[in-house]
Motif scaffolding. Structure first.
Motif, PDB file in Angstrom:
ATOM      1  N   GLY A 131      32.775  22.964 106.225  1.00 36.67           N
ATOM      2  CA  GLY A 131      32.958  24.053 107.169  1.00 36.67           C
ATOM      3  C   GLY A 131      32.889  25.409 106.487  1.00 36.67           C
ATOM      4  N   LEU A 132      33.396  26.394 107.179  1.00 38.02           N
ATOM      5  CA  LEU A 132      33.409  27.767 106.709  1.00 38.02           C
ATOM      6  C   LEU A 132      34.038  27.864 105.325  1.00 38.02           C
ATOM      7  N   LEU A 133      33.392  28.575 104.429  1.00 45.00           N
ATOM      8  CA  LEU A 133      33.864  28.771 103.055  1.00 45.00           C
ATOM      9  C   LEU A 133      34.076  27.456 102.315  1.00 45.00           C
ATOM     10  N   GLY A 134      33.307  26.433 102.703  1.00 42.36           N
ATOM     11  CA  GLY A 134      33.364  25.152 102.011  1.00 42.36           C
ATOM     12  C   GLY A 134      34.531  24.264 102.380  1.00 42.36           C
ATOM     13  N   SER A 135      35.269  24.621 103.429  1.00 43.63           N
ATOM     14  CA  SER A 135      36.424  23.801 103.818  1.00 43.63           C
ATOM     15  C   SER A 135      35.964  22.419 104.262  1.00 43.63           C
ATOM     16  N   LYS A 136      36.761  21.422 103.956  1.00 43.02           N
ATOM     17  CA  LYS A 136      36.400  20.048 104.304  1.00 43.02           C
ATOM     18  C   LYS A 136      37.094  19.575 105.578  1.00 43.02           C
ATOM     19  N   GLY A 137      38.366  19.923 105.757  1.00 49.35           N
ATOM     20  CA  GLY A 137      39.136  19.409 106.881  1.00 49.35           C
ATOM     21  C   GLY A 137      38.589  19.845 108.228  1.00 49.35           C
ATOM     22  N   ILE A 138      38.780  18.975 109.217  1.00 49.06           N
ATOM     23  CA  ILE A 138      38.445  19.311 110.593  1.00 49.06           C
ATOM     24  C   ILE A 138      39.612  20.143 111.116  1.00 49.06           C
ATOM     25  N   LYS A 139      39.300  21.287 111.709  1.00 51.29           N
ATOM     26  CA  LYS A 139      40.343  22.209 112.144  1.00 51.29           C
ATOM     27  C   LYS A 139      40.830  21.965 113.573  1.00 51.29           C
ATOM     28  N   TRP A 140      39.957  21.414 114.446  1.00 49.34           N
ATOM     29  CA  TRP A 140      40.342  21.226 115.840  1.00 49.34           C
ATOM     30  C   TRP A 140      39.378  20.278 116.525  1.00 49.34           C
ATOM     31  N   ASN A 141      39.707  19.945 117.769  1.00 48.83           N
ATOM     32  CA  ASN A 141      38.851  19.100 118.603  1.00 48.83           C
ATOM     33  C   ASN A 141      37.489  19.776 118.832  1.00 48.83           C
ATOM     34  N   PHE A 142      36.496  18.960 119.062  1.00 52.33           N
ATOM     35  CA  PHE A 142      35.138  19.386 119.395  1.00 52.33           C
ATOM     36  C   PHE A 142      34.422  20.075 118.229  1.00 52.33           C
ATOM     37  N   THR A 143      34.777  19.695 116.992  1.00 52.53           N
ATOM     38  CA  THR A 143      33.941  20.026 115.839  1.00 52.53           C
ATOM     39  C   THR A 143      32.734  19.098 115.933  1.00 52.53           C
ATOM     40  N   LYS A 144      31.548  19.654 115.687  1.00 52.78           N
ATOM     41  CA  LYS A 144      30.319  18.901 115.897  1.00 52.78           C
ATOM     42  C   LYS A 144      29.517  18.807 114.596  1.00 52.78           C
ATOM     43  N   PHE A 145      28.873  17.659 114.391  1.00 58.63           N
ATOM     44  CA  PHE A 145      28.013  17.452 113.229  1.00 58.63           C
ATOM     45  C   PHE A 145      26.641  17.020 113.715  1.00 58.63           C
ATOM     46  N   LEU A 146      25.606  17.650 113.174  1.00 55.27           N
ATOM     47  CA  LEU A 146      24.228  17.297 113.485  1.00 55.27           C
ATOM     48  C   LEU A 146      23.669  16.490 112.317  1.00 55.27           C
ATOM     49  N   VAL A 147      23.109  15.318 112.640  1.00 50.51           N
ATOM     50  CA  VAL A 147      22.562  14.400 111.641  1.00 50.51           C
ATOM     51  C   VAL A 147      21.086  14.202 111.959  1.00 50.51           C
ATOM     52  N   ASP A 148      20.236  14.299 110.932  1.00 56.99           N
ATOM     53  CA  ASP A 148      18.790  14.180 111.170  1.00 56.99           C
ATOM     54  C   ASP A 148      18.343  12.720 111.277  1.00 56.99           C
ATOM     55  N   GLN A 149      17.046  12.532 111.530  1.00 58.92           N
ATOM     56  CA  GLN A 149      16.468  11.201 111.730  1.00 58.92           C
ATOM     57  C   GLN A 149      16.537  10.328 110.492  1.00 58.92           C
ATOM     58  N   ASN A 150      16.801  10.913 109.335  1.00 59.18           N
ATOM     59  CA  ASN A 150      16.911  10.145 108.095  1.00 59.18           C
ATOM     60  C   ASN A 150      18.360   9.849 107.718  1.00 59.18           C
ATOM     61  N   GLY A 151      19.281  10.205 108.610  1.00 60.64           N
ATOM     62  CA  GLY A 151      20.684   9.894 108.373  1.00 60.64           C
ATOM     63  C   GLY A 151      21.429  10.906 107.538  1.00 60.64           C
ATOM     64  N   ASN A 152      20.851  12.100 107.352  1.00 60.00           N
ATOM     65  CA  ASN A 152      21.498  13.155 106.562  1.00 60.00           C
ATOM     66  C   ASN A 152      22.262  14.115 107.461  1.00 60.00           C
ATOM     67  N   ALA A 153      23.500  14.438 107.075  1.00 65.68           N
ATOM     68  CA  ALA A 153      24.273  15.437 107.813  1.00 65.68           C
ATOM     69  C   ALA A 153      23.666  16.799 107.517  1.00 65.68           C
ATOM     70  N   ILE A 154      23.210  17.486 108.541  1.00 63.05           N
ATOM     71  CA  ILE A 154      22.484  18.743 108.404  1.00 63.05           C
ATOM     72  C   ILE A 154      23.397  19.953 108.557  1.00 63.05           C
ATOM     73  N   LYS A 155      24.294  19.900 109.556  1.00 56.88           N
ATOM     74  CA  LYS A 155      25.078  21.097 109.856  1.00 56.88           C
ATOM     75  C   LYS A 155      26.356  20.723 110.596  1.00 56.88           C
ATOM     76  N   ARG A 156      27.391  21.539 110.356  1.00 56.29           N
ATOM     77  CA  ARG A 156      28.662  21.435 111.081  1.00 56.29           C
ATOM     78  C   ARG A 156      28.777  22.646 111.992  1.00 56.29           C
ATOM     79  N   TYR A 157      29.299  22.410 113.195  1.00 60.26           N
ATOM     80  CA  TYR A 157      29.502  23.481 114.166  1.00 60.26           C
ATOM     81  C   TYR A 157      30.979  23.550 114.533  1.00 60.26           C
ATOM     82  N   ALA A 158      31.471  24.757 114.697  1.00 64.14           N
ATOM     83  CA  ALA A 158      32.868  24.989 115.049  1.00 64.14           C
ATOM     84  C   ALA A 158      33.153  24.513 116.471  1.00 64.14           C
ATOM     85  N   PRO A 159      34.420  24.227 116.775  1.00 63.76           N
ATOM     86  CA  PRO A 159      34.777  23.841 118.139  1.00 63.76           C
ATOM     87  C   PRO A 159      34.352  24.870 119.185  1.00 63.76           C
TER      88      PRO A 159
END
Length: 162
Positions: free
Chosen positions: A117-145
């Motif tokens: 997450g922001l500034l390299g944070s690892k923990g999930i901060k709240w509900n509805f945090t979203k992760f986009l994973v590409d067709q090759n199974g790689n996590a591409i991006k995290r989105y805030a709630p």
């Protein structure tokens, strides 16, 4: 060897173990959800993305979680009924999981490592945090709630080659 999401599985809300490898070649949007959260109306946007782009290769998967403000108090059947009646959800839900701490789901340990997450944070901060994973199974991006599902659509379309 580098891990991908295909090295993990999850238990759906019917109690069946699902290997993420069944989604090979698809774009995944993974979301920790809650039924009694201020962001719960995002289910509508998530369902819209799922219905609009599923035929192009998008899969949305919801992971109910009760770690934030006790906003997912029900059992798996309660959660499924709520989602079906209130939002007419057609995308899969897992059993209720934890996304932080000693009992966090292994796929979330991996997602948080791969897409911090922001500034390299690892923990999930709240509900509805979203992760986009590409067709090759790689996590591409995290989105805030606070990121609305429709605001992720351009990134999804890019991965889908649209």
């Amino acid at each position: 060897m580098t891990q991908t999401i295909y090295d993990f599985d999850y238990t759906n809300n019917k109690g069946e173990t699902i290997s993420f490898s069944t989604y090979k070649g698809k774009v995944l949007l993974i979301v920790n959800t809650a039924s009694k959260c201020g962001f719960t109306p995002q289910y509508d946007g998530l369902e819209a993305l799922h219905k609009t782009h599923q035929h192009d290769g998008l899969e949305v998967i919801g992971f109910p979680c009760d770690q934030f403000g006790h906003q997912e108090p029900g059992n798996d059947d309660d959660i499924a009924s709520f989602c079906e009646m209130r939002f007419n959800l057609s995308f899969p839900l897992s059993t209720k999981i934890e996304v932080n701490g000693q009992n966090e789901a292994p796929v979330y340990t991996w997602l948080k490592q791969e897409a911090p997450g922001l500034l390299g944070s690892k923990g999930i901060k709240w509900n509805f945090t979203k992760f986009l994973v590409d067709q090759n199974g790689n996590a591409i991006k995290r989105y805030a709630p606070t990121t609305k599902p429709k605001d992720i659509e351009a990134d999804i379309l890019k991965l889908l080659g649209k």
